[in-house]
Motif scaffolding. Structure first.
Motif, PDB file in Angstrom:
ATOM      1  N   ILE A  69      81.160  65.345  55.492  1.00  0.00           N
ATOM      2  CA  ILE A  69      80.120  64.256  55.699  1.00  0.00           C
ATOM      3  C   ILE A  69      79.808  64.000  57.416  1.00  0.00           C
ATOM      4  N   GLY A  70      80.576  64.807  58.230  1.00  0.00           N
ATOM      5  CA  GLY A  70      80.321  64.425  59.585  1.00  0.00           C
ATOM      6  C   GLY A  70      81.179  63.588  60.275  1.00  0.00           C
ATOM      7  N   HIS A  71      82.221  63.029  59.495  1.00  0.00           N
ATOM      8  CA  HIS A  71      83.021  62.183  60.272  1.00  0.00           C
ATOM      9  C   HIS A  71      84.486  62.935  60.959  1.00  0.00           C
ATOM     10  N   HIS A  72      85.182  62.331  61.826  1.00  0.00           N
ATOM     11  CA  HIS A  72      86.130  63.244  62.691  1.00  0.00           C
ATOM     12  C   HIS A  72      87.514  62.959  62.185  1.00  0.00           C
ATOM     13  N   VAL A  73      87.621  62.584  60.888  1.00  0.00           N
ATOM     14  CA  VAL A  73      89.106  62.466  60.554  1.00  0.00           C
ATOM     15  C   VAL A  73      90.012  63.676  60.590  1.00  0.00           C
ATOM     16  N   GLY A  74      91.006  63.832  61.139  1.00  0.00           N
ATOM     17  CA  GLY A  74      91.754  65.035  61.419  1.00  0.00           C
ATOM     18  C   GLY A  74      91.100  65.797  62.628  1.00  0.00           C
ATOM     19  N   VAL A  75      90.147  65.456  63.231  1.00  0.00           N
ATOM     20  CA  VAL A  75      89.701  66.324  64.421  1.00  0.00           C
ATOM     21  C   VAL A  75      89.988  65.684  65.718  1.00  0.00           C
ATOM     22  N   ILE A  76      90.675  66.595  66.390  1.00  0.00           N
ATOM     23  CA  ILE A  76      90.957  66.120  67.876  1.00  0.00           C
ATOM     24  C   ILE A  76      90.101  66.664  68.940  1.00  0.00           C
ATOM     25  N   ASP A  77      89.585  65.592  69.642  1.00  0.00           N
ATOM     26  CA  ASP A  77      88.666  66.215  71.079  1.00  0.00           C
ATOM     27  C   ASP A  77      89.549  66.540  72.052  1.00  0.00           C
ATOM     28  N   CYS A  78      89.210  67.611  72.998  1.00  0.00           N
ATOM     29  CA  CYS A  78      89.919  68.001  74.018  1.00  0.00           C
ATOM     30  C   CYS A  78      89.138  67.907  75.226  1.00  0.00           C
ATOM     31  N   PHE A  79      89.539  67.200  76.240  1.00  0.00           N
ATOM     32  CA  PHE A  79      88.577  66.872  77.406  1.00  0.00           C
ATOM     33  C   PHE A  79      89.312  67.402  78.601  1.00  0.00           C
ATOM     34  N   GLN A  80      88.188  67.838  79.409  1.00  0.00           N
ATOM     35  CA  GLN A  80      88.346  68.425  80.694  1.00  0.00           C
ATOM     36  C   GLN A  80      87.882  67.373  81.756  1.00  0.00           C
ATOM     37  N   ALA A  81      88.594  67.132  82.875  1.00  0.00           N
ATOM     38  CA  ALA A  81      88.100  66.188  83.971  1.00  0.00           C
ATOM     39  C   ALA A  81      87.151  66.961  84.796  1.00  0.00           C
ATOM     40  N   VAL A  82      85.832  66.602  84.959  1.00  0.00           N
ATOM     41  CA  VAL A  82      84.810  67.335  85.605  1.00  0.00           C
ATOM     42  C   VAL A  82      84.410  66.527  87.053  1.00  0.00           C
ATOM     43  N   ILE A  83      84.487  65.329  86.803  1.00  0.00           N
ATOM     44  CA  ILE A  83      84.128  64.441  88.272  1.00  0.00           C
ATOM     45  C   ILE A  83      85.136  63.345  88.319  1.00  0.00           C
ATOM     46  N   ASN A  84      85.674  63.089  89.649  1.00  0.00           N
ATOM     47  CA  ASN A  84      86.675  62.020  89.966  1.00  0.00           C
ATOM     48  C   ASN A  84      86.147  61.434  91.423  1.00  0.00           C
ATOM     49  N   CYS A  85      85.933  60.107  91.113  1.00  0.00           N
ATOM     50  CA  CYS A  85      85.403  59.419  92.427  1.00  0.00           C
ATOM     51  C   CYS A  85      86.137  58.173  92.498  1.00  0.00           C
ATOM     52  N   PRO A  86      86.177  57.441  93.525  1.00  0.00           N
ATOM     53  CA  PRO A  86      86.461  56.166  93.711  1.00  0.00           C
ATOM     54  C   PRO A  86      85.372  55.198  92.935  1.00  0.00           C
ATOM     55  N   ALA A  87      85.777  54.061  92.408  1.00  0.00           N
ATOM     56  CA  ALA A  87      84.769  53.285  91.697  1.00  0.00           C
ATOM     57  C   ALA A  87      83.763  52.791  92.629  1.00  0.00           C
ATOM     58  N   THR A  88      83.978  52.429  94.046  1.00  0.00           N
ATOM     59  CA  THR A  88      83.202  51.801  94.877  1.00  0.00           C
ATOM     60  C   THR A  88      82.060  53.098  95.082  1.00  0.00           C
ATOM     61  N   GLN A  89      82.420  54.380  95.222  1.00  0.00           N
ATOM     62  CA  GLN A  89      81.509  55.387  95.483  1.00  0.00           C
ATOM     63  C   GLN A  89      80.487  55.398  94.144  1.00  0.00           C
ATOM     64  N   TYR A  90      81.249  55.328  93.135  1.00  0.00           N
ATOM     65  CA  TYR A  90      80.673  55.660  91.881  1.00  0.00           C
ATOM     66  C   TYR A  90      79.588  54.454  91.655  1.00  0.00           C
ATOM     67  N   LYS A  91      79.733  53.248  92.121  1.00  0.00           N
ATOM     68  CA  LYS A  91      78.968  52.066  92.338  1.00  0.00           C
ATOM     69  C   LYS A  91      77.612  52.446  93.299  1.00  0.00           C
ATOM     70  N   GLN A  92      78.014  52.988  94.468  1.00  0.00           N
ATOM     71  CA  GLN A  92      77.106  53.401  95.263  1.00  0.00           C
ATOM     72  C   GLN A  92      76.179  54.505  94.728  1.00  0.00           C
ATOM     73  N   TRP A  93      76.568  55.564  94.044  1.00  0.00           N
ATOM     74  CA  TRP A  93      75.806  56.514  93.462  1.00  0.00           C
ATOM     75  C   TRP A  93      74.989  56.187  92.544  1.00  0.00           C
ATOM     76  N   ILE A  94      75.305  55.359  91.513  1.00  0.00           N
ATOM     77  CA  ILE A  94      74.446  54.834  90.364  1.00  0.00           C
ATOM     78  C   ILE A  94      73.430  54.090  91.022  1.00  0.00           C
ATOM     79  N   ASP A  95      73.721  53.345  92.311  1.00  0.00           N
ATOM     80  CA  ASP A  95      72.822  52.389  93.012  1.00  0.00           C
ATOM     81  C   ASP A  95      71.283  53.340  93.616  1.00  0.00           C
ATOM     82  N   HIS A  96      71.564  54.443  93.488  1.00  0.00           N
ATOM     83  CA  HIS A  96      70.525  55.361  93.833  1.00  0.00           C
ATOM     84  C   HIS A  96      69.405  55.346  93.051  1.00  0.00           C
ATOM     85  N   ILE A  97      69.646  54.892  91.680  1.00  0.00           N
ATOM     86  CA  ILE A  97      68.671  54.842  90.752  1.00  0.00           C
ATOM     87  C   ILE A  97      68.112  53.371  90.474  1.00  0.00           C
ATOM     88  N   ASP A  98      67.120  53.279  90.130  1.00  0.00           N
ATOM     89  CA  ASP A  98      66.549  51.730  89.936  1.00  0.00           C
ATOM     90  C   ASP A  98      67.480  51.070  89.356  1.00  0.00           C
TER      91      ASP A  98
END
Length: 137
Positions: free
Chosen positions: A35-64
């Motif tokens: 039925i589409g639920h994730h019981v028993g399913v394990i998600d595996c993640f890979q880090a793709v971007i790592n940035c200081p929170a202050t720079q993240y804030k500056q980055w998203i401030d490029h958009i309105d």
């Protein structure tokens, strides 16, 4: 301590091995998968971007800052974790697109990485990003 923002991309999923699941629970797992639920399913993640929170804030401030896209990305500071899935791709891509070429580094590289991830998400809609804030300022 400076906080960091980490973007993780779903890179694989797997179902727990049948021998790891008690016999009486196997039917529940199979039903939930059907039925589409994730019981028993394990998600595996890979880090793709790592940035200081202050720079993240500056980055998203490029958009309105009054846009829904900015609000979505800014929720990281309220909740400590947000997800970006296929339903957010157009919203975020359209918000970053006008500023994409004029951004300075490292924002341009992060934006290009984000656009690559958006492209991958359009090819595989089950893919998503988990964005987490680690540490406190």
């Amino acid at each position: 301590m400076n906080s960091q923002v980490l973007f993780y991309a779903l890179n694989s999923k797997f179902v727990e091995q049948e021998h790891d699941i008690p016999q009486h629970a196997q039917q529940v797992m199979y039903y939930s998968l059907a039925i589409g639920h994730h019981v028993g399913v394990i998600d595996c993640f890979q880090a793709v971007i790592n940035c200081p929170a202050t720079q993240y804030k500056q980055w998203i401030d490029h958009i309105d800052d009054s846009s829904e896209a900015h609000a979505k990305l800014d929720r990281l500071f309220k909740f400590g974790e947000i997800t970006v899935d296929i339903s957010h791709v157009n919203l975020l891509a359209n918000a970053f697109l006008p500023k994409r070429q004029s951004m300075e580094e490292p924002f341009r590289t992060w934006t290009e990485t984000l656009f690559s991830l958006f492209e991958a998400m359009t090819k595989e809609p089950a893919m998503y990003l988990m964005i987490k804030r680690i540490g406190q300022d």
